[in-house]
Design a protein around this motif. Structure first.
Motif, PDB file in Angstrom:
ATOM      1  N   PRO A 272       4.548  17.673  19.198  1.00 18.25           N
ATOM      2  CA  PRO A 272       4.479  19.067  18.742  1.00 18.25           C
ATOM      3  C   PRO A 272       3.651  19.244  17.472  1.00 18.25           C
ATOM      4  N   GLU A 273       3.360  20.498  17.174  1.00 13.75           N
ATOM      5  CA  GLU A 273       2.523  20.829  16.014  1.00 13.75           C
ATOM      6  C   GLU A 273       3.115  20.304  14.712  1.00 13.75           C
ATOM      7  N   ALA A 274       4.412  20.516  14.505  1.00 14.22           N
ATOM      8  CA  ALA A 274       5.074  20.143  13.254  1.00 14.22           C
ATOM      9  C   ALA A 274       6.066  19.014  13.504  1.00 14.22           C
ATOM     10  N   GLY A 275       6.338  18.245  12.449  1.00 17.14           N
ATOM     11  CA  GLY A 275       7.284  17.151  12.561  1.00 17.14           C
ATOM     12  C   GLY A 275       6.841  15.976  11.724  1.00 17.14           C
ATOM     13  N   LEU A 276       7.426  14.800  11.998  1.00 22.27           N
ATOM     14  CA  LEU A 276       7.176  13.609  11.200  1.00 22.27           C
ATOM     15  C   LEU A 276       6.646  12.491  12.103  1.00 22.27           C
ATOM     16  N   THR A 277       5.533  11.869  11.678  1.00 18.79           N
ATOM     17  CA  THR A 277       4.906  10.760  12.399  1.00 18.79           C
ATOM     18  C   THR A 277       4.778   9.573  11.465  1.00 18.79           C
ATOM     19  N   ILE A 278       5.114   8.376  11.949  1.00 14.77           N
ATOM     20  CA  ILE A 278       4.829   7.162  11.203  1.00 14.77           C
ATOM     21  C   ILE A 278       3.618   6.489  11.831  1.00 14.77           C
ATOM     22  N   ILE A 279       2.630   6.147  11.003  1.00 19.61           N
ATOM     23  CA  ILE A 279       1.469   5.369  11.445  1.00 19.61           C
ATOM     24  C   ILE A 279       1.640   3.971  10.883  1.00 19.61           C
ATOM     25  N   SER A 280       1.864   3.020  11.762  1.00 14.91           N
ATOM     26  CA  SER A 280       2.244   1.681  11.331  1.00 14.91           C
ATOM     27  C   SER A 280       1.201   0.646  11.717  1.00 14.91           C
ATOM     28  N   ASP A 281       0.799  -0.160  10.745  1.00 16.81           N
ATOM     29  CA  ASP A 281       0.036  -1.363  11.026  1.00 16.81           C
ATOM     30  C   ASP A 281       0.980  -2.356  11.715  1.00 16.81           C
ATOM     31  N   ILE A 282       0.432  -3.449  12.244  1.00 13.08           N
ATOM     32  CA  ILE A 282       1.255  -4.411  12.981  1.00 13.08           C
ATOM     33  C   ILE A 282       1.257  -5.785  12.324  1.00 13.08           C
TER      34      ILE A 282
END
Length: 517
Positions: A272-282
């Protein structure tokens, strides 16, 4: 053996190199929100990455043993053995296979889990992957090829399980990409995703409808790549429709199958347009890699089974269960050919989510020179109303530069930055890291941590990113240098840039010559 004359010459080189770095060129921000990639065919021109130290005879191997493969690590944070894989005709030539033999092998597809955003026209889903053929290679030939990647050992010296892993990865590297191919995807509602201790996986839901077939625009590039956003039709199903992205907070998951092969399956996410995303390296944050120790890094990536770093799976599983509609996005700059191992590890160990990796073919110069920043900006621009958690470790110089830069470039979107201080827990990490990018950021926005438990009890959903009990010791300069060079004092500071890094390497070599390192 480094002799006295070489050491004496090294003593004078830092002064000669200490010229001020040129002013950086700031690129104009990308105006598009969901730009469809234009992967045009091209004849790539190789950019020679060279540094002064590696040009001094006899120093390259020593520097590699201390700092890792320099400057490849500095440029992208990717192990040198995951660079410059053979592709296309180079693979055919090295294997001595005929076009007739290759034509008889089945076509396969690497389908990378994508993400979709909501627009005025509905959902736009990103389709990303590669079409290839995997030649039939004898075990003896695979062993010969695998030994090229194994430094200090051979496949015959590995345990049976590691031999199998090394052969499988070698076979994945020696594939022949297929250009000029039309790709069609079958899309269905997905009932599950990943493994994180819950049946649903990171609270994503199965949509009521959306089953459809989509043929991608144009054909694959000469290197077999495809990468494009395409609109989804809101097709009804037994349970209803796809929920509109501006009217729901729920993440919806879709199964995406490539027609004509059983290898091109993935789960994609309507975010969705709004919310929380984590972008994680590995590497070295979700799994033990030790890319700063080339011998260990190679075995951990090429032959050994992937192992989680401490209890990080518990941290991610807890966030998946406790944070509503939390979107997980995994970003690694390793090449496409070894992506399957990474995806398999993630989806057996961590919450399911979308994925990004380094493509084989680029049409954008910024992607070629800084793939991590390119991929970060792509997802930030795709979701201008979402907040992002950035997770990585200090051993990647591009992370140390790009993460704080994202907080400056997108000040209302970066919620937290978490960085594992690898040198604090692993004495094998001797590579310095630059914290100057964090100087103008609020301490409440970032945290350097030691162990996964440092992340417990943080209310990241509401912006609590800093555990005051974890000592930071941030000098906003190069840290992890010998002789205390990373500490600011009245005498000045070590300037950032390539000259600074070269001086660092020279100082470390000189210290070795003098017996103090």
């Amino acid at each position: 053996m480094v002799n006295y004359v070489h050491c004496l010459l090294l003593a004078f080189l830092p002064a000669a190199l200490a010229a001020p770095a040129p002013a950086p060129i700031v690129a104009a921000p990308h105006p598009m929100i969901t730009a469809r990639a234009s992967l045009t065919d091209r004849t790539p021109t190789r950019v020679q990455e060279r540094d002064l130290i590696s040009s001094i005879e006899g120093f390259g191997s020593y520097l590699g043993s201390v700092l890792g493969s320099f400057p490849s690590y500095v440029a992208s944070g990717v192990p040198n053995f995951f660079q410059d894989f053979p592709t296309g005709t180079a693979v055919e030539k090295s294997l001595g296979i005929s076009s007739t033999d290759l034509a008889a092998t089945p076509t396969q597809v690497l389908n990378i889990p994508g993400y979709a955003n909501w627009t005025d026209q509905g959902w736009n889903l990103r389709f990303r992957g590669n079409v290839f053929k995997q030649p039939n290679i004898s075990e003896s030939k695979l062993d010969d090829l695998a030994n090229v990647f194994l430094v200090g050992t051979s496949i015959q010296q590995l345990p049976p399980a590691e031999q199998t892993q090394a052969r499988n990865l070698t076979a994945e590297i020696y594939v022949v990409q297929q250009g000029g191919v039309n790709v069609t995807m079958n899309i269905e509602p997905a009932s599950s995703q990943g493994s994180d201790g819950t049946a649903g996986g990171s609270n994503a839901i199965t949509p009521g409808g959306g089953a459809q077939n989509i043929t991608l625009m144009g054909q694959t590039t000469s290197e077999g790549d495809f990468d494009q956003f395409l609109p989804l039709q809101n097709v009804s199903g037994p349970g209803g429709y796809l929920l509109p992205g501006n009217a729901t907070a729920s993440i919806q998951r879709l199964s995406v199958f490539t027609q004509g092969t059983d290898t091109g399956n993935a789960t994609s996410y309507l975010v969705p347009e709004a919310g929380l995303t984590i972008i994680s390296d590995i590497d070295d944050i979700l799994r033990v890699t030790r890319i700063y120790q080339p011998a260990d890094g190679l075995l951990n990536s090429f032959a050994k089974a992937f192992v989680p770093w401490m209890n990080m799976p518990d941290i991610y599983a807890n966030w998946s269960k406790s944070i509503p509609d939390f979107h997980f996005h995994y970003l690694t700059t390793t090449p496409e050919q070894v992506t399957r191992n990474y995806m398999d590890f993630i989806f057996k160990t961590y919450p399911g989510g979308s994925f990004d990796t380094r493509p084989l073919n680029f049409s954008d110069v910024s992607a070629t020179l800084s793939i991590r920043k390119f991929l970060l900006e792509k997802i930030f621009q795709t979701y201008p109303k979402r907040k992002f958690i950035l997770m990585a470790d200090t051993s990647n110089s591009d992370v140390m530069k790009d993460y704080p830069a994202m907080a400056t470039e997108f000040p209302n979107q970066v919620q937290c930055i978490f960085l594992r201080n690898t040198s604090a827990t692993d004495s094998g990490d001797k590579f310095p890291y630059d914290t100057s990018g964090f100087k103008n950021l609020s301490q409440n926005q970032y945290m350097f941590f030691i162990v996964p438990d440092d992340l417990t009890n943080l209310d990241i959903m509401n912006g609590q990113c800093y555990n005051a009990t974890i000592k930071q010791n941030v000098t906003f300069s190069y840290q992890g240098l010998p002789f205390g060079l990373g500490k600011k004092n009245a005498a000045g500071r070590l300037d950032a840039g390539w000259n600074g890094l070269v001086v660092v390497g020279l100082v470390m070599l000189l210290g070795s010559c003098l017996g103090v390192l």
